[in-house]
Design a protein around this motif. Structure first.
Motif, PDB file in Angstrom:
ATOM      1  N   ALA A 121     -17.726  34.194  52.830  1.00 47.22           N
ATOM      2  CA  ALA A 121     -18.028  35.006  51.640  1.00 47.22           C
ATOM      3  C   ALA A 121     -18.848  34.192  50.647  1.00 47.22           C
ATOM      4  O   ALA A 121     -19.871  34.674  50.126  1.00 47.22           O
ATOM      5  CB  ALA A 121     -16.728  35.498  51.007  1.00 47.22           C
ATOM      6  N   ALA A 122     -18.413  32.943  50.406  1.00 48.19           N
ATOM      7  CA  ALA A 122     -19.117  32.108  49.416  1.00 48.19           C
ATOM      8  C   ALA A 122     -20.581  31.919  49.814  1.00 48.19           C
ATOM      9  O   ALA A 122     -21.479  31.913  48.963  1.00 48.19           O
ATOM     10  CB  ALA A 122     -18.406  30.764  49.285  1.00 48.19           C
ATOM     11  N   MET A 123     -20.841  31.787  51.130  1.00 51.33           N
ATOM     12  CA  MET A 123     -22.207  31.539  51.600  1.00 51.33           C
ATOM     13  C   MET A 123     -23.084  32.780  51.528  1.00 51.33           C
ATOM     14  O   MET A 123     -24.304  32.696  51.682  1.00 51.33           O
ATOM     15  CB  MET A 123     -22.175  30.994  53.015  1.00 51.33           C
ATOM     16  CG  MET A 123     -21.492  29.640  53.055  1.00 51.33           C
ATOM     17  SD  MET A 123     -21.703  28.803  54.599  1.00 51.33           S
ATOM     18  CE  MET A 123     -23.426  28.376  54.535  1.00 51.33           C
ATOM     19  N   HIS A 124     -22.462  33.959  51.325  1.00 54.06           N
ATOM     20  CA  HIS A 124     -23.233  35.205  51.293  1.00 54.06           C
ATOM     21  C   HIS A 124     -23.247  35.860  49.912  1.00 54.06           C
ATOM     22  O   HIS A 124     -23.699  36.993  49.763  1.00 54.06           O
ATOM     23  CB  HIS A 124     -22.696  36.198  52.340  1.00 54.06           C
ATOM     24  CG  HIS A 124     -22.962  35.746  53.733  1.00 54.06           C
ATOM     25  ND1 HIS A 124     -22.100  34.948  54.446  1.00 54.06           N
ATOM     26  CD2 HIS A 124     -24.033  35.955  54.546  1.00 54.06           C
ATOM     27  CE1 HIS A 124     -22.614  34.696  55.639  1.00 54.06           C
ATOM     28  NE2 HIS A 124     -23.791  35.293  55.729  1.00 54.06           N
ATOM     29  N   LEU A 125     -22.726  35.138  48.895  1.00 54.76           N
ATOM     30  CA  LEU A 125     -22.628  35.740  47.562  1.00 54.76           C
ATOM     31  C   LEU A 125     -23.688  35.191  46.620  1.00 54.76           C
ATOM     32  O   LEU A 125     -23.878  33.975  46.540  1.00 54.76           O
ATOM     33  CB  LEU A 125     -21.260  35.426  46.955  1.00 54.76           C
ATOM     34  CG  LEU A 125     -20.157  36.454  47.183  1.00 54.76           C
ATOM     35  CD1 LEU A 125     -18.845  35.921  46.624  1.00 54.76           C
ATOM     36  CD2 LEU A 125     -20.508  37.799  46.569  1.00 54.76           C
ATOM     37  N   ASP A 126     -24.326  36.114  45.878  1.00 54.18           N
ATOM     38  CA  ASP A 126     -25.146  35.677  44.750  1.00 54.18           C
ATOM     39  C   ASP A 126     -24.214  35.115  43.687  1.00 54.18           C
ATOM     40  O   ASP A 126     -23.042  35.504  43.616  1.00 54.18           O
ATOM     41  CB  ASP A 126     -25.894  36.880  44.160  1.00 54.18           C
ATOM     42  CG  ASP A 126     -27.010  37.353  45.073  1.00 54.18           C
ATOM     43  OD1 ASP A 126     -27.483  36.546  45.886  1.00 54.18           O
ATOM     44  OD2 ASP A 126     -27.388  38.538  44.969  1.00 54.18           O
ATOM     45  N   SER A 127     -24.752  34.253  42.815  1.00 54.40           N
ATOM     46  CA  SER A 127     -23.857  33.639  41.825  1.00 54.40           C
ATOM     47  C   SER A 127     -23.261  34.724  40.929  1.00 54.40           C
ATOM     48  O   SER A 127     -23.949  35.650  40.508  1.00 54.40           O
ATOM     49  CB  SER A 127     -24.601  32.597  41.000  1.00 54.40           C
ATOM     50  OG  SER A 127     -25.409  33.229  40.066  1.00 54.40           O
ATOM     51  N   GLY A 128     -21.942  34.587  40.698  1.00 59.09           N
ATOM     52  CA  GLY A 128     -21.235  35.563  39.853  1.00 59.09           C
ATOM     53  C   GLY A 128     -20.761  36.788  40.592  1.00 59.09           C
ATOM     54  O   GLY A 128     -19.966  37.567  40.084  1.00 59.09           O
TER      55      GLY A 128
ATOM     56  N   ILE B 241      -7.733  31.071  47.872  1.00 62.38           N
ATOM     57  CA  ILE B 241      -8.979  31.589  47.278  1.00 62.38           C
ATOM     58  C   ILE B 241      -9.518  30.560  46.272  1.00 62.38           C
ATOM     59  O   ILE B 241     -10.715  30.268  46.229  1.00 62.38           O
ATOM     60  CB  ILE B 241      -8.725  32.976  46.640  1.00 62.38           C
ATOM     61  CG1 ILE B 241      -8.461  34.013  47.750  1.00 62.38           C
ATOM     62  CG2 ILE B 241      -9.886  33.406  45.746  1.00 62.38           C
ATOM     63  CD1 ILE B 241      -7.985  35.361  47.272  1.00 62.38           C
ATOM     64  N   HIS B 242      -8.609  29.998  45.527  1.00 64.13           N
ATOM     65  CA  HIS B 242      -8.986  28.988  44.541  1.00 64.13           C
ATOM     66  C   HIS B 242      -9.557  27.755  45.242  1.00 64.13           C
ATOM     67  O   HIS B 242     -10.597  27.213  44.845  1.00 64.13           O
ATOM     68  CB  HIS B 242      -7.751  28.627  43.702  1.00 64.13           C
ATOM     69  CG  HIS B 242      -8.095  28.083  42.374  1.00 64.13           C
ATOM     70  ND1 HIS B 242      -8.050  26.748  42.076  1.00 64.13           N
ATOM     71  CD2 HIS B 242      -8.521  28.699  41.249  1.00 64.13           C
ATOM     72  CE1 HIS B 242      -8.430  26.559  40.842  1.00 64.13           C
ATOM     73  NE2 HIS B 242      -8.718  27.719  40.297  1.00 64.13           N
ATOM     74  N   ALA B 243      -8.896  27.332  46.325  1.00 67.45           N
ATOM     75  CA  ALA B 243      -9.338  26.132  47.055  1.00 67.45           C
ATOM     76  C   ALA B 243     -10.725  26.327  47.666  1.00 67.45           C
ATOM     77  O   ALA B 243     -11.440  25.351  47.927  1.00 67.45           O
ATOM     78  CB  ALA B 243      -8.322  25.792  48.146  1.00 67.45           C
ATOM     79  N   ALA B 244     -11.110  27.587  47.904  1.00 71.79           N
ATOM     80  CA  ALA B 244     -12.443  27.857  48.465  1.00 71.79           C
ATOM     81  C   ALA B 244     -13.515  27.908  47.382  1.00 71.79           C
ATOM     82  O   ALA B 244     -14.679  28.207  47.676  1.00 71.79           O
ATOM     83  CB  ALA B 244     -12.413  29.178  49.246  1.00 71.79           C
ATOM     84  N   GLY B 245     -13.127  27.649  46.131  1.00 71.51           N
ATOM     85  CA  GLY B 245     -14.122  27.555  45.060  1.00 71.51           C
ATOM     86  C   GLY B 245     -14.263  28.813  44.225  1.00 71.51           C
ATOM     87  O   GLY B 245     -15.245  28.961  43.490  1.00 71.51           O
ATOM     88  N   PHE B 246     -13.279  29.724  44.318  1.00 69.61           N
ATOM     89  CA  PHE B 246     -13.336  30.975  43.558  1.00 69.61           C
ATOM     90  C   PHE B 246     -12.305  30.962  42.421  1.00 69.61           C
ATOM     91  O   PHE B 246     -11.197  30.435  42.587  1.00 69.61           O
ATOM     92  CB  PHE B 246     -12.971  32.170  44.445  1.00 69.61           C
ATOM     93  CG  PHE B 246     -13.961  32.488  45.530  1.00 69.61           C
ATOM     94  CD1 PHE B 246     -14.988  33.403  45.311  1.00 69.61           C
ATOM     95  CD2 PHE B 246     -13.856  31.897  46.793  1.00 69.61           C
ATOM     96  CE1 PHE B 246     -15.889  33.720  46.319  1.00 69.61           C
ATOM     97  CE2 PHE B 246     -14.753  32.209  47.807  1.00 69.61           C
ATOM     98  CZ  PHE B 246     -15.775  33.122  47.567  1.00 69.61           C
ATOM     99  N   ASP B 247     -12.666  31.600  41.309  1.00 70.17           N
ATOM    100  CA  ASP B 247     -11.644  32.010  40.344  1.00 70.17           C
ATOM    101  C   ASP B 247     -10.921  33.201  40.950  1.00 70.17           C
ATOM    102  O   ASP B 247     -11.543  34.023  41.623  1.00 70.17           O
ATOM    103  CB  ASP B 247     -12.296  32.434  39.022  1.00 70.17           C
ATOM    104  CG  ASP B 247     -12.407  31.270  38.050  1.00 70.17           C
ATOM    105  OD1 ASP B 247     -11.560  30.366  38.131  1.00 70.17           O
ATOM    106  OD2 ASP B 247     -13.355  31.283  37.246  1.00 70.17           O
ATOM    107  N   TYR B 248      -9.615  33.288  40.652  1.00 73.85           N
ATOM    108  CA  TYR B 248      -8.804  34.330  41.294  1.00 73.85           C
ATOM    109  C   TYR B 248      -8.274  35.301  40.240  1.00 73.85           C
ATOM    110  O   TYR B 248      -7.787  34.884  39.187  1.00 73.85           O
ATOM    111  CB  TYR B 248      -7.623  33.658  42.006  1.00 73.85           C
ATOM    112  CG  TYR B 248      -6.583  34.611  42.548  1.00 73.85           C
ATOM    113  CD1 TYR B 248      -6.684  35.110  43.841  1.00 73.85           C
ATOM    114  CD2 TYR B 248      -5.488  35.012  41.771  1.00 73.85           C
ATOM    115  CE1 TYR B 248      -5.729  35.977  44.342  1.00 73.85           C
ATOM    116  CE2 TYR B 248      -4.537  35.876  42.276  1.00 73.85           C
ATOM    117  CZ  TYR B 248      -4.661  36.353  43.558  1.00 73.85           C
ATOM    118  OH  TYR B 248      -3.718  37.216  44.051  1.00 73.85           O
ATOM    119  N   SER B 249      -8.355  36.600  40.531  1.00 75.76           N
ATOM    120  CA  SER B 249      -7.672  37.577  39.676  1.00 75.76           C
ATOM    121  C   SER B 249      -7.243  38.754  40.540  1.00 75.76           C
ATOM    122  O   SER B 249      -7.621  38.856  41.716  1.00 75.76           O
ATOM    123  CB  SER B 249      -8.572  38.039  38.521  1.00 75.76           C
ATOM    124  OG  SER B 249      -9.737  38.631  39.028  1.00 75.76           O
TER     125      SER B 249
END
Ligand SMILES: C[S@@+](CC[C@H](N)C(=O)[O-])C[C@H]1O[C@@H](n2cnc3c(N)ncnc32)[C@H](O)[C@@H]1O
Length: 249
Positions: free
Chosen positions: A131-138, A220-228
């Motif tokens: 997911a991280a590799m396919h996401l635009d920032s934000g 999710i946090h460990a993969a570099g995402f903020d979580y909500s």
């Protein structure tokens, strides 16, 4: 019969033609409204381009394509064919959500209930990297796990009957935990399929991952995402529906 001998994931392969009977696309309208709301909350209004990993029959996606452009990945060609028929304007690609690399980014990445097909923390982390590799920032990553380890009682048994076209289907699903020391449960299905006046039985077994909310948050946090989380009351379904949201830090 030992349930371990039942072949896995037949509903996503030789029985994929039953998916629309098992889980009719119309029944996704209510939850798709939640996805639309969260997508516009994070991205603002507009016709954004979303990538769905594990699109299955594309039932949830079919309610989003009036408002979003879509690209869809699934490991199963028969399920992609179901989704192609329902979502003709969407690009469909065979791939494993743990390692597929499309060489481009999207405004958002969606993994609906297919995320529950990941049975280990390692597999979940691999999906979050995809997911991280396919996401635009934000851009947000949206997930809808079927169950949380802290909110499930096992064994669980359900029985449903649906008709669609010439097919009449009753299915019994039995979720149980063969080994409480790991993060995998099994859902065993018996399908009673009446076609052209003849009844036949088929069995399927679907391994599913079961993780606590704190494990989701941690991974999710460990993969570099903020979580909500976003929770919604779905009046027709009579449930509280939770979407997990990751945004790249
Ligand atoms: C429950 S179905 C998804 C249904 C979908 N939410 C819909 O609206 O129709 C789960 C899907 O996840 C897919 N899947 C399982 N493991 C996968 C993987 N590693 N990579 C991609 N897709 C996968 C299965 O092939 C199946 O189509």
């Amino acid at each position: 019969m030992d349930p371990a001998e039942i072949p896995e994931n037949r509903l996503y392969n030789d029985l994929a033609y039953l998916w629309q009977v098992v889980s009719p696309p119309e029944e996704y309208a209510e939850e798709a409204n939640c996805w639309r709301q969260v997508l516009w909350e994070f991205l603002g209004p507009g016709r954004h381009h979303v990538l769905e990993l594990g699109v299955g029959g594309g039932h949830n996606l079919s309610h989003l394509t009036p408002d979003f452009n879509g690209t869809a990945v699934d490991i199963s060609q028969p399920m992609l064919q179901q989704s192609m028929a329902l979502n003709p304007g969407v690009d469909h690609i065979v791939g494993d959500m743990r390692c597929v690399r499309l060489g481009r980014t999207f405004d958002a990445v969606l993994v609906h209930d297919a995320i529950s097909c990941m049975t280990t923390a390692r597999d979940l982390s691999a999906v979050f990297t995809t997911a991280a590799m396919h996401l635009d920032s934000g851009g947000p990553l949206l997930l809808a796990p079927d169950d949380f380890a802290d909110q499930i009682t096992l064994p669980r048994i359900e029985c449903h009957t649906h008709s669609r076209g010439e097919i009449e289907l009753t299915y019994v699903e039995h979720a149980y935990d063969p080994d409480p020391t790991d993060t995998k449960i099994d859902v065993v299905f018996t399908f009673f399929i009446r076609e052209e006046g003849r009844l036949r039985l088929e069995h399927d077994r679907q391994p599913r991952g079961l993780f606590s909310r704190s494990t989701w948050r941690h991974l999710i946090h460990a993969a570099g995402f903020d979580y909500s989380e976003r929770s919604f009351n779905l009046p027709t379904a009579g449930i509280t529906y939770t979407l997990l949201v990751g945004t790249l830090m």
